[in-house]
Design a protein around this motif. Structure first.
Motif, PDB file in Angstrom:
ATOM      1  N   ARG A 134       0.854  -1.193   0.000  1.00 36.25           N
ATOM      2  CA  ARG A 134       0.000   0.000   0.000  1.00 36.25           C
ATOM      3  C   ARG A 134       0.890   1.244   0.000  1.00 36.25           C
ATOM      4  NH1 ARG A 134      -4.615   1.966   4.439  1.00 36.25           N
ATOM      5  NH2 ARG A 134      -4.141   4.179   4.288  1.00 36.25           N
ATOM      6  N   VAL A 135       0.603   2.177  -0.882  1.00 32.41           N
ATOM      7  CA  VAL A 135       1.397   3.409  -0.985  1.00 32.41           C
ATOM      8  C   VAL A 135       0.522   4.620  -0.678  1.00 32.41           C
ATOM      9  CG1 VAL A 135       2.736   4.898  -2.519  1.00 32.41           C
ATOM     10  CG2 VAL A 135       2.979   2.408  -2.677  1.00 32.41           C
ATOM     11  N   ASP A 136       0.986   5.452   0.257  1.00 29.97           N
ATOM     12  CA  ASP A 136       0.321   6.715   0.598  1.00 29.97           C
ATOM     13  C   ASP A 136       1.298   7.857   0.349  1.00 29.97           C
ATOM     14  OD1 ASP A 136      -2.317   5.877   1.820  1.00 29.97           O
ATOM     15  OD2 ASP A 136      -0.962   4.751   3.122  1.00 29.97           O
ATOM     16  N   LEU A 137       1.000   8.695  -0.659  1.00 31.09           N
ATOM     17  CA  LEU A 137       1.846   9.841  -0.981  1.00 31.09           C
ATOM     18  C   LEU A 137       1.222  11.111  -0.426  1.00 31.09           C
ATOM     19  CD1 LEU A 137       2.763   9.023  -4.696  1.00 31.09           C
ATOM     20  CD2 LEU A 137       3.938   8.331  -2.594  1.00 31.09           C
ATOM     21  N   LEU A 138       2.053  11.940   0.196  1.00 31.87           N
ATOM     22  CA  LEU A 138       1.568  13.149   0.854  1.00 31.87           C
ATOM     23  C   LEU A 138       1.945  14.394   0.061  1.00 31.87           C
ATOM     24  CD1 LEU A 138       2.409  12.310   4.582  1.00 31.87           C
ATOM     25  CD2 LEU A 138       0.372  11.730   3.253  1.00 31.87           C
ATOM     26  N   GLU A 139       0.957  15.191  -0.274  1.00 36.34           N
ATOM     27  CA  GLU A 139       1.190  16.447  -0.997  1.00 36.34           C
ATOM     28  C   GLU A 139       1.840  17.480  -0.073  1.00 36.34           C
ATOM     29  OE1 GLU A 139       0.670  17.083  -4.103  1.00 36.34           O
ATOM     30  OE2 GLU A 139      -0.722  15.549  -4.825  1.00 36.34           O
ATOM     31  N   ASN A 140       2.642  18.359  -0.675  1.00 36.67           N
ATOM     32  CA  ASN A 140       3.266  19.458   0.070  1.00 36.67           C
ATOM     33  C   ASN A 140       3.991  18.965   1.317  1.00 36.67           C
ATOM     34  OD1 ASN A 140       2.117  21.324  -1.795  1.00 36.67           O
ATOM     35  ND2 ASN A 140       0.200  21.273  -0.632  1.00 36.67           N
ATOM     36  N   CYS A 141       4.777  17.914   1.138  1.00 37.70           N
ATOM     37  CA  CYS A 141       5.493  17.302   2.259  1.00 37.70           C
ATOM     38  C   CYS A 141       6.847  16.810   1.779  1.00 37.70           C
ATOM     39  CB  CYS A 141       4.669  16.140   2.825  1.00 37.70           C
ATOM     40  SG  CYS A 141       5.394  15.360   4.284  1.00 37.70           S
ATOM     41  N   GLY A 142       7.869  17.023   2.593  1.00 37.33           N
ATOM     42  CA  GLY A 142       9.217  16.609   2.237  1.00 37.33           C
ATOM     43  C   GLY A 142       9.629  15.310   2.911  1.00 37.33           C
ATOM     44  N   HIS A 143      10.910  15.214   3.254  1.00 43.40           N
ATOM     45  CA  HIS A 143      11.463  13.993   3.848  1.00 43.40           C
ATOM     46  C   HIS A 143      11.042  13.814   5.302  1.00 43.40           C
ATOM     47  CE1 HIS A 143      14.231  10.628   4.015  1.00 43.40           C
ATOM     48  NE2 HIS A 143      14.813  11.129   5.091  1.00 43.40           N
ATOM     49  N   SER A 144      10.862  14.921   6.001  1.00 45.91           N
ATOM     50  CA  SER A 144      10.544  14.868   7.437  1.00 45.91           C
ATOM     51  C   SER A 144       9.044  14.700   7.649  1.00 45.91           C
ATOM     52  CB  SER A 144      11.052  16.131   8.146  1.00 45.91           C
ATOM     53  OG  SER A 144      12.443  16.251   8.016  1.00 45.91           O
ATOM     54  N   VAL A 145       8.506  13.633   7.114  1.00 47.06           N
ATOM     55  CA  VAL A 145       7.064  13.364   7.183  1.00 47.06           C
ATOM     56  C   VAL A 145       6.566  13.384   8.625  1.00 47.06           C
ATOM     57  CG1 VAL A 145       5.316  11.585   6.800  1.00 47.06           C
ATOM     58  CG2 VAL A 145       7.035  12.051   5.038  1.00 47.06           C
ATOM     59  N   VAL A 146       7.338  12.782   9.516  1.00 43.13           N
ATOM     60  CA  VAL A 146       6.939  12.661  10.921  1.00 43.13           C
ATOM     61  C   VAL A 146       6.728  14.021  11.573  1.00 43.13           C
ATOM     62  CG1 VAL A 146       7.738  11.860  13.186  1.00 43.13           C
ATOM     63  CG2 VAL A 146       8.047  10.414  11.170  1.00 43.13           C
ATOM     64  N   MET A 147       7.510  15.013  11.163  1.00 38.21           N
ATOM     65  CA  MET A 147       7.401  16.341  11.758  1.00 38.21           C
ATOM     66  C   MET A 147       6.487  17.268  10.964  1.00 38.21           C
ATOM     67  SD  MET A 147      11.360  16.647  12.871  1.00 38.21           S
ATOM     68  CE  MET A 147      11.823  15.691  11.436  1.00 38.21           C
TER      69      MET A 147
END
Length: 336
Positions: A297-310
């Motif tokens: 399963r792939v979830d891609l986040l718009e307007n987001c860089g490498h630091s997804v957690v933050m």
């Protein structure tokens, strides 16, 4: 590391003049100490406890909340040069009844610092398995989450120890042969061409370099005060030689493509979460995993860089929970 530093000012909220003045003085004169207080404060607020586990002369440091229950426990592996507290932003949005464990990776923060052999991806996988067995986390299959370097380790762990896991979530994982080169990879190639590896962008030694690193890792632009940038640098500088040793190990020939080489062995349900604007590990890596791991399963986040957690902690927590629930529902249907 947690960049939502505005919350620090809550520490001084509702107090009298003298404590407020002490807080301001700490902010101006001892920003590194204040950052440590910040993490302590949020661990306490979120109900996390810090503990150590000894195994074969090796010491692991980890934080945890809750006890094993009907839902799988969740083990979280942080990225390069970070520590267990980087997950605080995500933990904030996870239900309190879940059993959560956030461990310091080999050599990082409170976990034993030994030798380069332990810092390769295979070495880190062995150490994390040692930790899992030490605290008996695999008494029941658990969910494994890892980001960046930790994502690489989590993916290889899933390939090596499938019986330990019920599922796994990889967030912007390293360790893949990615079609598109990221800004960070191009910077590394320039450094290698000049044979100068002293200026690695992920190992800052000045506030200016720290600011550049934050811009590289985040699409969202955090406005971080100069004093906090200085504090973040002060906390890291004593460990920069260690970080350089780890970095050269994980980008070396043995570890560079560890996840790529092992992904065909992953049989547990796999989720991949990636920021579309990742400048460190290009988002095209999600396609590599989707084509290499069945049912991924792939979830891609718009307007987001490498630091997804933050950058997107609430969304990250939501996606992980949705995935966990979906896997449990699927298992229940198979049993019935």
């Amino acid at each position: 590391m947690d960049l939502d530093l505005v919350n620090m000012f809550l520490i001084a909220g509702g107090t009298l003049a003298i404590p407020i003045l002490a807080f301001v003085a700490s902010f101006l004169l001892w920003p590194a100490a204040l950052i440590k207080v910040y993490y302590w404060y949020w661990r306490r607020t979120l109900g996390l406890q810090v503990k150590h586990a000894e195994s074969g002369g090796y010491r692991f440091c980890y934080s945890y909340r809750g006890k094993p229950g009907t839902r799988p426990s969740i083990l979280m592996l942080h990225g390069f040069s970070a520590h267990k507290d980087m997950w605080l932003t995500v933990v904030k949005y996870l239900p309190k009844h879940l059993h959560l464990v956030c461990v310091d990776m080999p050599g990082h923060e409170g976990t034993s610092r030994t030798c380069a052999e332990d810092y390769s991806i295979e070495g880190q996988v062995r150490r994390i398995h040692q930790f899992v067995e030490c605290i008996r986390l695999n008494k029941k299959p658990f969910h494994l989450v890892g980001t960046s370097m930790g994502g690489n380790v989590a993916g290889v762990y899933a390939a090596r120890y499938p019986s330990d896991l019920c599922s796994a979530s990889l967030i912007c994982p390293a360790g893949l042969q990615i079609p598109n080169e990221s800004k960070f990879v191009k910077q590394l190639q320039e450094l290698q061409a000049t044979q100068n590896m002293s200026g690695i962008p992920l190992i800052p030694s000045t506030p200016e370099e720290m600011e550049d690193m934050l811009k590289l890792c985040s699409y969202v632009r955090f406005k971080v005060p100069q004093q906090i940038l200085q504090g973040l640098v002060d906390v890291r500088i004593p460990h920069n030689d260690f970080y350089r040793e780890v970095f050269l190990e994980i980008v070396g020939e043995k570890s560079r493509h560890s996840l790529q080489e092992n992904m065909h062995l992953i049989t547990v349900p796999l989720q991949v979460i990636w920021g579309k604007q990742d400048q460190v590990v290009d988002v095209s890596g999600a396609t590599v995993l989707a084509s290499g791991v069945r049912g991924c399963r792939v979830d891609l986040l718009e307007n987001c860089g490498h630091s997804v957690v933050m950058e997107r902690p609430r969304k990250t927590a939501k996606l992980i929970l949705e995935f966990l629930i979906a896997q449990q529902d699927s298992s229940s249907k198979k049993i019935s």
